[in-house]
Design an enzyme around this catalytic site. Structure first.
Site, short mmCIF file in Angstrom:
data_model
loop_
_atom_site.label_atom_id
_atom_site.label_comp_id
_atom_site.label_asym_id
_atom_site.label_seq_id
_atom_site.Cartn_x
_atom_site.Cartn_y
_atom_site.Cartn_z
CG HIS A 1 -3.98 -1.59 -1.70
ND1 HIS A 1 -4.96 -2.48 -1.96
CD2 HIS A 1 -4.28 -0.90 -0.77
CE1 HIS A 1 -6.12 -2.07 -1.45
NE2 HIS A 1 -5.63 -1.31 -0.33
CG ASP B 1 -6.41 -3.11 2.98
OD1 ASP B 1 -5.20 -2.63 3.46
OD2 ASP B 1 -6.96 -2.14 2.30
CG ASP C 1 -5.25 2.44 0.76
OD1 ASP C 1 -6.11 1.63 0.53
OD2 ASP C 1 -3.91 1.94 1.19
CG MET D 1 -11.30 3.16 2.06
SD MET D 1 -9.86 3.05 2.90
CE MET D 1 -8.80 3.08 1.77
CB SER E 1 -0.90 0.01 1.02
OG SER E 1 -1.38 1.30 1.42
CG MET F 1 -8.26 6.97 2.59
SD MET F 1 -7.25 7.06 4.17
CE MET F 1 -6.75 5.48 4.17
CG HIS G 1 -9.43 0.18 -0.80
ND1 HIS G 1 -8.91 -0.28 0.56
CD2 HIS G 1 -10.61 0.05 -0.56
CE1 HIS G 1 -9.52 -0.30 1.56
NE2 HIS G 1 -10.77 -0.26 0.71
CG MET H 1 -11.91 -2.78 4.90
SD MET H 1 -10.28 -2.61 3.78
CE MET H 1 -9.39 -1.75 5.34
C1 DX5 Z 1 -6.56 1.24 5.42
C2 DX5 Z 1 -6.08 0.94 4.07
C3 DX5 Z 1 -5.13 -0.01 3.78
C4 DX5 Z 1 -3.71 0.33 4.68
C5 DX5 Z 1 -2.81 -0.67 4.87
O1 DX5 Z 1 -7.85 2.28 5.37
O2 DX5 Z 1 -7.14 0.53 3.19
O3 DX5 Z 1 -4.73 -0.21 2.76
O4 DX5 Z 1 -2.77 1.44 4.01
O5 DX5 Z 1 -1.57 -0.32 5.66
P1 DX5 Z 1 -1.12 -1.22 7.01
O6 DX5 Z 1 -0.78 -2.55 6.00
O7 DX5 Z 1 -0.07 -0.46 7.43
O8 DX5 Z 1 -2.11 -1.45 8.13
ZN ZN Z 2 -6.62 -0.28 1.29
#
Ligand code: DX5
Ligand code: ZN
Length: 219
Positions: A32, A174, A34, A67, A7, A36, A65, A136
């Site tokens: 990956h 994840d 993320d 969110m 990630s 947000m 991903h 998750m």
């Molecule tokens: C959390 C994200 C993850 C996160 C994982 O909301 O979706 O992808 O970045 O990071 P680690 O592996 O550090 O938990």
């Molecule tokens: Zn993620």
């Protein structure tokens, strides 16, 4: 061998090119990414503009991903930015079935993510439609959190659901994945390991990725 998806949320944003080069020469399979929005989750990260740069920096699969609330508003933008897989949260989609179809119509693989409290059984009606389920294993929003152990039985249950429906979705885990808990995650039936802090905060990210890749071998 598991698919390993570091990630980039845990990367150094002042040295993204170096971190991309590191991933490109590593055994990592996917990026990956993320996204947000500060609404669906309490944090804000990045959007399509940065994903365009990641797309240019790598030929590896870009696993996006989302969110974000109402992700259907942004599917085209993320496809155009270069996403290979777009994962939406079941909790953020009022018309999940339709949103999955929209992703597939764009020619992108469709994933659905479930928060820790959302039951696996809620996916039964759509499981044959999707390419990936992201379970998750932390509450989404931040890297570096602790793995929630109740995810393990959810993996087993999801694997059963996929098999029973003759479906092809891969199982992605994840949040809080470490070299210590990854064997149990793979043993339970996961296919994809997302790892943020475990990779980017380690002394030797290349070696850590190689170790994640080898989880479950020689058993
Ligand atoms: C959390 C994200 C993850 C996160 C994982 O909301 O979706 O992808 O970045 O990071 P680690 O592996 O550090 O938990
Ligand atoms: Zn993620």
């Amino acid at each position: 061998m598991p698919i390993v998806a570091p990630s980039l949320l845990s990367a150094n944003f002042l040295h993204l090119q170096a971190d991309c080069e590191l991933l490109n020469k590593s055994e990592a399979d996917w990026y990956h990414l993320d996204v947000m929005d500060g609404n669906f989750v309490p944090n804000i990260s990045f959007g399509p503009m940065l994903i365009q740069f990641f797309r240019k920096a790598t030929s590896k699969t870009c696993d996006v991903h989302l969110m974000i609330e109402k992700p259907e508003r942004y599917l085209t933008a993320f496809k155009e930015a270069g996403a290979d897989i777009i994962t939406v949260h079941a909790e953020a989609c009022i018309h999940l079935h339709r949103t999955i179809q929209q992703i597939k119509e764009l020619g992108v693989k469709a994933g659905v993510a479930l928060n820790p409290h959302t039951p696996v059984s809620s996916l039964a009606p759509v499981i044959k439609e999707i390419d990936l389920v992201c379970l998750m294993s932390v509450n989404p929003g931040f890297g570096g959190q602790q793995f929630i152990a109740a995810t393990l039985p959810k993996i087993t249950e999801l694997k059963k659901l996929i098999t029973e429906h003759n479906a092809t979705a891969v199982i992605e885990i994840d949040g809080g994945v470490t070299l210590e808990n990854a064997p149990a995650i793979i043993e339970a039936g996961a296919d994809v390991l997302v790892a943020g802090n475990t990779v980017f905060k380690s002394k030797d990210p290349l070696a850590t990725i190689a170790s994640l890749k080898r989880i479950g071998i020689n058993k």
